[in-house]
Design a protein around this motif. Sequence first.
Motif, PDB file in Angstrom:
ATOM      1  N   HIS A   8       0.868  -1.185   0.000  1.00  0.00           N
ATOM      2  CA  HIS A   8       0.000   0.000   0.000  1.00  0.00           C
ATOM      3  C   HIS A   8       0.900   1.229   0.000  1.00  0.00           C
ATOM      4  N   ILE A   9       0.746   2.086  -1.027  1.00  0.00           N
ATOM      5  CA  ILE A   9       1.582   3.275  -1.170  1.00  0.00           C
ATOM      6  C   ILE A   9       0.687   4.502  -1.106  1.00  0.00           C
ATOM      7  N   PHE A  10       1.113   5.506  -0.353  1.00  0.00           N
ATOM      8  CA  PHE A  10       0.292   6.676  -0.087  1.00  0.00           C
ATOM      9  C   PHE A  10       0.590   7.805  -1.079  1.00  0.00           C
ATOM     10  N   ASN A  11      -0.478   8.352  -1.668  1.00  0.00           N
ATOM     11  CA  ASN A  11      -0.408   9.608  -2.437  1.00  0.00           C
ATOM     12  C   ASN A  11       0.626   9.590  -3.567  1.00  0.00           C
ATOM     13  N   VAL A  12       0.458   8.661  -4.505  1.00  0.00           N
ATOM     14  CA  VAL A  12       1.413   8.582  -5.621  1.00  0.00           C
ATOM     15  C   VAL A  12       0.730   8.563  -6.988  1.00  0.00           C
ATOM     16  N   VAL A  13      -0.611   8.499  -7.038  1.00  0.00           N
ATOM     17  CA  VAL A  13      -1.304   8.462  -8.324  1.00  0.00           C
ATOM     18  C   VAL A  13      -2.428   9.500  -8.342  1.00  0.00           C
ATOM     19  N   ASP A  14      -2.915   9.780  -9.546  1.00  0.00           N
ATOM     20  CA  ASP A  14      -3.934  10.819  -9.738  1.00  0.00           C
ATOM     21  C   ASP A  14      -5.094  10.229 -10.537  1.00  0.00           C
ATOM     22  N   TYR A  15      -5.951   9.439  -9.867  1.00  0.00           N
ATOM     23  CA  TYR A  15      -7.065   8.792 -10.547  1.00  0.00           C
ATOM     24  C   TYR A  15      -8.099   9.797 -11.055  1.00  0.00           C
ATOM     25  N   ASP A  16      -8.324  10.871 -10.301  1.00  0.00           N
ATOM     26  CA  ASP A  16      -9.360  11.832 -10.692  1.00  0.00           C
ATOM     27  C   ASP A  16      -8.840  12.935 -11.613  1.00  0.00           C
ATOM     28  N   ARG A  17      -7.559  12.847 -12.012  1.00  0.00           N
ATOM     29  CA  ARG A  17      -6.961  13.768 -12.988  1.00  0.00           C
ATOM     30  C   ARG A  17      -7.165  15.231 -12.594  1.00  0.00           C
ATOM     31  N   ASP A  18      -6.955  15.516 -11.296  1.00  0.00           N
ATOM     32  CA  ASP A  18      -7.066  16.901 -10.836  1.00  0.00           C
ATOM     33  C   ASP A  18      -5.709  17.594 -10.758  1.00  0.00           C
ATOM     34  N   GLY A  19      -4.658  16.901 -11.223  1.00  0.00           N
ATOM     35  CA  GLY A  19      -3.324  17.481 -11.227  1.00  0.00           C
ATOM     36  C   GLY A  19      -2.522  17.250  -9.968  1.00  0.00           C
ATOM     37  N   THR A  20      -3.099  16.522  -8.984  1.00  0.00           N
ATOM     38  CA  THR A  20      -2.409  16.267  -7.717  1.00  0.00           C
ATOM     39  C   THR A  20      -2.336  14.773  -7.457  1.00  0.00           C
ATOM     40  N   ASP A  21      -1.144  14.280  -7.111  1.00  0.00           N
ATOM     41  CA  ASP A  21      -0.976  12.855  -6.785  1.00  0.00           C
ATOM     42  C   ASP A  21      -1.426  12.621  -5.344  1.00  0.00           C
ATOM     43  N   ASP A  22      -2.742  12.530  -5.149  1.00  0.00           N
ATOM     44  CA  ASP A  22      -3.280  12.394  -3.803  1.00  0.00           C
ATOM     45  C   ASP A  22      -4.072  11.097  -3.616  1.00  0.00           C
ATOM     46  N   ASP A  23      -3.866  10.132  -4.508  1.00  0.00           N
ATOM     47  CA  ASP A  23      -4.548   8.843  -4.406  1.00  0.00           C
ATOM     48  C   ASP A  23      -3.543   7.740  -4.115  1.00  0.00           C
ATOM     49  N   ASP A  24      -4.023   6.681  -3.464  1.00  0.00           N
ATOM     50  CA  ASP A  24      -3.155   5.576  -3.046  1.00  0.00           C
ATOM     51  C   ASP A  24      -3.100   4.489  -4.121  1.00  0.00           C
ATOM     52  N   PHE A  25      -2.024   3.705  -4.063  1.00  0.00           N
ATOM     53  CA  PHE A  25      -1.805   2.618  -5.014  1.00  0.00           C
ATOM     54  C   PHE A  25      -1.629   1.332  -4.225  1.00  0.00           C
ATOM     55  N   ASP A  26      -2.460   0.313  -4.525  1.00  0.00           N
ATOM     56  CA  ASP A  26      -2.378  -0.992  -3.864  1.00  0.00           C
ATOM     57  C   ASP A  26      -2.043  -2.057  -4.898  1.00  0.00           C
ATOM     58  N   PHE A  27      -1.190  -2.989  -4.510  1.00  0.00           N
ATOM     59  CA  PHE A  27      -0.933  -4.120  -5.396  1.00  0.00           C
ATOM     60  C   PHE A  27      -0.483  -5.331  -4.600  1.00  0.00           C
ATOM     61  N   LEU A  28      -0.613  -6.491  -5.212  1.00  0.00           N
ATOM     62  CA  LEU A  28      -0.290  -7.781  -4.606  1.00  0.00           C
ATOM     63  C   LEU A  28       0.806  -8.432  -5.418  1.00  0.00           C
ATOM     64  N   ILE A  29       1.829  -8.955  -4.719  1.00  0.00           N
ATOM     65  CA  ILE A  29       2.951  -9.596  -5.406  1.00  0.00           C
ATOM     66  C   ILE A  29       3.150 -11.011  -4.860  1.00  0.00           C
ATOM     67  N   PRO A  30       2.721 -12.035  -5.616  1.00  0.00           N
ATOM     68  CA  PRO A  30       3.105 -13.408  -5.280  1.00  0.00           C
ATOM     69  C   PRO A  30       4.337 -13.772  -6.097  1.00  0.00           C
ATOM     70  N   GLY A  31       5.226 -14.571  -5.531  1.00  0.00           N
ATOM     71  CA  GLY A  31       6.397 -14.901  -6.327  1.00  0.00           C
ATOM     72  C   GLY A  31       7.278 -15.983  -5.734  1.00  0.00           C
ATOM     73  N   LEU A  32       8.068 -16.587  -6.600  1.00  0.00           N
ATOM     74  CA  LEU A  32       9.088 -17.553  -6.207  1.00  0.00           C
ATOM     75  C   LEU A  32      10.286 -16.813  -5.651  1.00  0.00           C
ATOM     76  N   ARG A  33      10.842 -17.287  -4.553  1.00  0.00           N
ATOM     77  CA  ARG A  33      12.019 -16.662  -3.952  1.00  0.00           C
ATOM     78  C   ARG A  33      13.164 -17.661  -3.884  1.00  0.00           C
ATOM     79  N   VAL A  34      14.334 -17.213  -4.276  1.00  0.00           N
ATOM     80  CA  VAL A  34      15.522 -18.058  -4.284  1.00  0.00           C
ATOM     81  C   VAL A  34      16.617 -17.345  -3.516  1.00  0.00           C
ATOM     82  N   TYR A  35      17.200 -18.001  -2.489  1.00  0.00           N
ATOM     83  CA  TYR A  35      18.227 -17.400  -1.655  1.00  0.00           C
ATOM     84  C   TYR A  35      19.494 -18.251  -1.747  1.00  0.00           C
TER      85      TYR A  35
END
Length: 222
Positions: free
Chosen positions: A195-222
């Motif tokens: 969850h990232i705070f205030n990085v996108v502009d969904y309403d196209r008002d010229g201000t990055d005041d919307d949040d971005f959520d995403f899910l990352i599943p993945g293989l991990r190798v150490y």
Amino acid sequence: TALVATARIFEVPSSAQVGKWELGMSPTWAFPTNHAGDYMKRSFDLQFAGMYHFHEWLAAGGELSYTTGHRLGGKITEVDWDDPHDGRPDNIGFTSTAKVSWLMLSPVLKIGKWVEFEELLYRPYIAVGMGLYHFWYKAGENKLTGYTTKPAHLSEMHVTQRALASTGLGMNIGVGIDQQVFDFLTVGFDIRFHHIFNVVDYDRDGTDDDDFDFLIPGLRVY
């Protein structure tokens, strides 16, 4: 004596990890969720991690992640496209040639203990991190098609997506499980919610005041 030695190896599997570094990488896919899932597509993501084992239950370190680019497309739900405006946001589908990529740098805590199961070593864990996320848009064209609330029909209405960049603070939390294959190699599966705070502009008002959520599943190798 061989059986005794083997038993001692598995008697305290986690203690052997204390004081050791764990270096790895993870090829994954980043899936936008919530409102971001309406606005853009998935993207290939590559992560690198360095963790140090302070305790048999705790490792801490940092992660670096880079996505090659989420192509924009789906629906825009927070903009009033009517002319003149009627004050109500429209739900308009769109396709796009624009992309958004991002880079993450985050300290991470990994909480979990190595356990033996059927003569193999496993580590179920919880991971928590908070760090910086940098997003940048590659310019392109959005094509809007649908009906506004007036209603008015938009047929492949062209809207420019300009190039821009934004940086914000975000957090991630997830779970995973690792399996030790050799003394020098561990593989596992991990899934994180970001969850990232205030990085996108969904309403196209010229201000990055919307949040971005995403899910990352993945293989991990150490």
